[in-house]
Design a protein around this motif. Structure first.
Motif, PDB file in Angstrom:
ATOM      1  N   SER A   1     -10.027   3.728  -8.753  1.00  0.00           N
ATOM      2  CA  SER A   1      -8.821   4.028  -7.981  1.00  0.00           C
ATOM      3  C   SER A   1      -7.577   4.031  -8.861  1.00  0.00           C
ATOM      4  O   SER A   1      -6.642   4.806  -8.617  1.00  0.00           O
ATOM      5  CB  SER A   1      -8.657   3.022  -6.838  1.00  0.00           C
ATOM      6  N   LEU A   2      -7.540   3.181  -9.883  1.00  0.00           N
ATOM      7  CA  LEU A   2      -6.400   3.182 -10.798  1.00  0.00           C
ATOM      8  C   LEU A   2      -6.327   4.501 -11.570  1.00  0.00           C
ATOM      9  O   LEU A   2      -5.253   5.096 -11.717  1.00  0.00           O
ATOM     10  CB  LEU A   2      -6.498   2.009 -11.771  1.00  0.00           C
ATOM     11  N   ILE A   3      -7.472   4.962 -12.050  1.00  0.00           N
ATOM     12  CA  ILE A   3      -7.494   6.215 -12.814  1.00  0.00           C
ATOM     13  C   ILE A   3      -7.151   7.396 -11.912  1.00  0.00           C
ATOM     14  O   ILE A   3      -6.288   8.227 -12.238  1.00  0.00           O
ATOM     15  CB  ILE A   3      -8.878   6.421 -13.465  1.00  0.00           C
ATOM     16  N   LEU A   4      -7.824   7.481 -10.759  1.00  0.00           N
ATOM     17  CA  LEU A   4      -7.574   8.596  -9.848  1.00  0.00           C
ATOM     18  C   LEU A   4      -6.160   8.536  -9.281  1.00  0.00           C
ATOM     19  O   LEU A   4      -5.487   9.576  -9.157  1.00  0.00           O
ATOM     20  CB  LEU A   4      -8.600   8.569  -8.709  1.00  0.00           C
ATOM     21  N   GLY A   5      -5.695   7.338  -8.952  1.00  0.00           N
ATOM     22  CA  GLY A   5      -4.341   7.195  -8.426  1.00  0.00           C
ATOM     23  C   GLY A   5      -3.291   7.625  -9.424  1.00  0.00           C
ATOM     24  O   GLY A   5      -2.278   8.243  -9.065  1.00  0.00           O
TER      25      GLY A   5
ATOM     26  N   PRO B   1       3.254  -4.847  -6.228  1.00  0.00           N
ATOM     27  CA  PRO B   1       2.567  -4.062  -5.186  1.00  0.00           C
ATOM     28  C   PRO B   1       1.177  -3.598  -5.613  1.00  0.00           C
ATOM     29  O   PRO B   1       0.280  -3.481  -4.771  1.00  0.00           O
ATOM     30  CB  PRO B   1       3.509  -2.866  -4.968  1.00  0.00           C
ATOM     31  N   MET B   2       0.980  -3.347  -6.909  1.00  0.00           N
ATOM     32  CA  MET B   2      -0.340  -2.917  -7.368  1.00  0.00           C
ATOM     33  C   MET B   2      -1.357  -4.043  -7.204  1.00  0.00           C
ATOM     34  O   MET B   2      -2.509  -3.805  -6.832  1.00  0.00           O
ATOM     35  CB  MET B   2      -0.276  -2.477  -8.827  1.00  0.00           C
TER      36      MET B   2
ATOM     37  N   PHE C   1      -3.108   4.929  -2.125  1.00  0.00           N
ATOM     38  CA  PHE C   1      -2.106   3.868  -2.138  1.00  0.00           C
ATOM     39  C   PHE C   1      -1.636   3.566  -3.562  1.00  0.00           C
ATOM     40  O   PHE C   1      -0.458   3.296  -3.797  1.00  0.00           O
ATOM     41  CB  PHE C   1      -2.676   2.610  -1.478  1.00  0.00           C
ATOM     42  N   VAL C   2      -2.572   3.610  -4.499  1.00  0.00           N
ATOM     43  CA  VAL C   2      -2.204   3.422  -5.907  1.00  0.00           C
ATOM     44  C   VAL C   2      -1.221   4.501  -6.335  1.00  0.00           C
ATOM     45  O   VAL C   2      -0.236   4.239  -7.041  1.00  0.00           O
ATOM     46  CB  VAL C   2      -3.458   3.445  -6.803  1.00  0.00           C
ATOM     47  N   CYS C   3      -1.486   5.722  -5.919  1.00  0.00           N
ATOM     48  CA  CYS C   3      -0.608   6.841  -6.254  1.00  0.00           C
ATOM     49  C   CYS C   3       0.815   6.583  -5.787  1.00  0.00           C
ATOM     50  O   CYS C   3       1.770   6.781  -6.546  1.00  0.00           O
ATOM     51  CB  CYS C   3      -1.152   8.132  -5.625  1.00  0.00           C
TER      52      CYS C   3
END
Length: 215
Positions: free
Chosen positions: A29-33, A145-146, A99-101
């Motif tokens: 999710s971190l990479i995709l975000g 927030p992350m 949400f990460v985005c």
């Protein structure tokens, strides 16, 4: 205590599965975000539109529905045969990335526009400006927030467990089959999640305290 000690093997396998699912989905999710956030601040209108549509759809779709699709609808499509773990990790990754985005994009917005304008004046490309100028400054603003999103992801693994009894959230099924008090068993699960969440919270506070001084 008997519920815990008599089922240590069950708890061990369940929480190991939870941690593995959290790590895989967290990194994914971190990479995709980050990629979706880059699209959302891109100067290309089509890319911004794609990023906006992705975020709006995933953020407004219940996670249960996303996981339901991967657990039951995806296998009927006849595509690549994946294990439930892979399907659950994919669903959690796609959902959490939205949400990460938004967190990353909000951090990017805290960086003065002059920083990007100056880098472009020096001949930096959009990718170079984002990776070398904007993101290093934005990352300090997005730590709290992350971390909250990652904590939410850890707890969301229990929803994935609703479709399987492998992860900690689905341990109640095995406890019931073995004839143990399910309520007491779930209290131990709650304590286990508390133990997993506390280090993330302490890390968040430590990083925020360190970087807030240098901002």
């Amino acid at each position: 205590m008997d519920v815990l000690f008599d089922n240590l093997d069950l708890y061990g396998v369940a929480f190991l599965g939870t941690i593995e699912l959290f790590v895989v989905a967290g990194i994914g999710s971190l990479i995709l975000g980050l990629l979706i956030a880059a699209l959302r601040v891109s100067p290309v209108p089509a890319l911004r539109a794609f990023g906006t549509v992705y975020v709006n759809i995933l953020r407004n779709t219940p996670l249960t529905l996303v996981l339901f699709f991967f657990a039951f609808a995806y296998p009927r499509l006849g595509l690549v045969d994946l294990s439930f773990f892979a399907l659950a990790a994919t669903g959690l990754t796609l959902y959490t990335a939205a949400f990460v985005c938004e967190v990353i994009r909000s951090g990017v917005n805290t960086v003065p526009v002059g920083q990007a304008e100056a880098s472009r004046a020096l001949g930096f490309t959009f990718t170079q400006t984002l990776s070398q100028v904007v993101l290093p400054q934005a990352v300090r603003a997005v730590v709290p927030p992350m971390t909250n999103i990652q904590i939410a992801l850890l707890k969301n693994t229990t929803i994935a467990a609703g479709f399987s009894v492998v992860e900690a959230g689905g341990i109640y099924a095995n406890l019931s089959e073995r004839g143990y008090n399910v309520l007491v068993g779930l209290l131990w699960v709650a304590l286990g999640f508390l133990i997993l969440v506390v280090p993330l919270t302490l890390l968040q506070r430590r990083l925020d305290a360190r970087w807030s001084v240098s901002r």
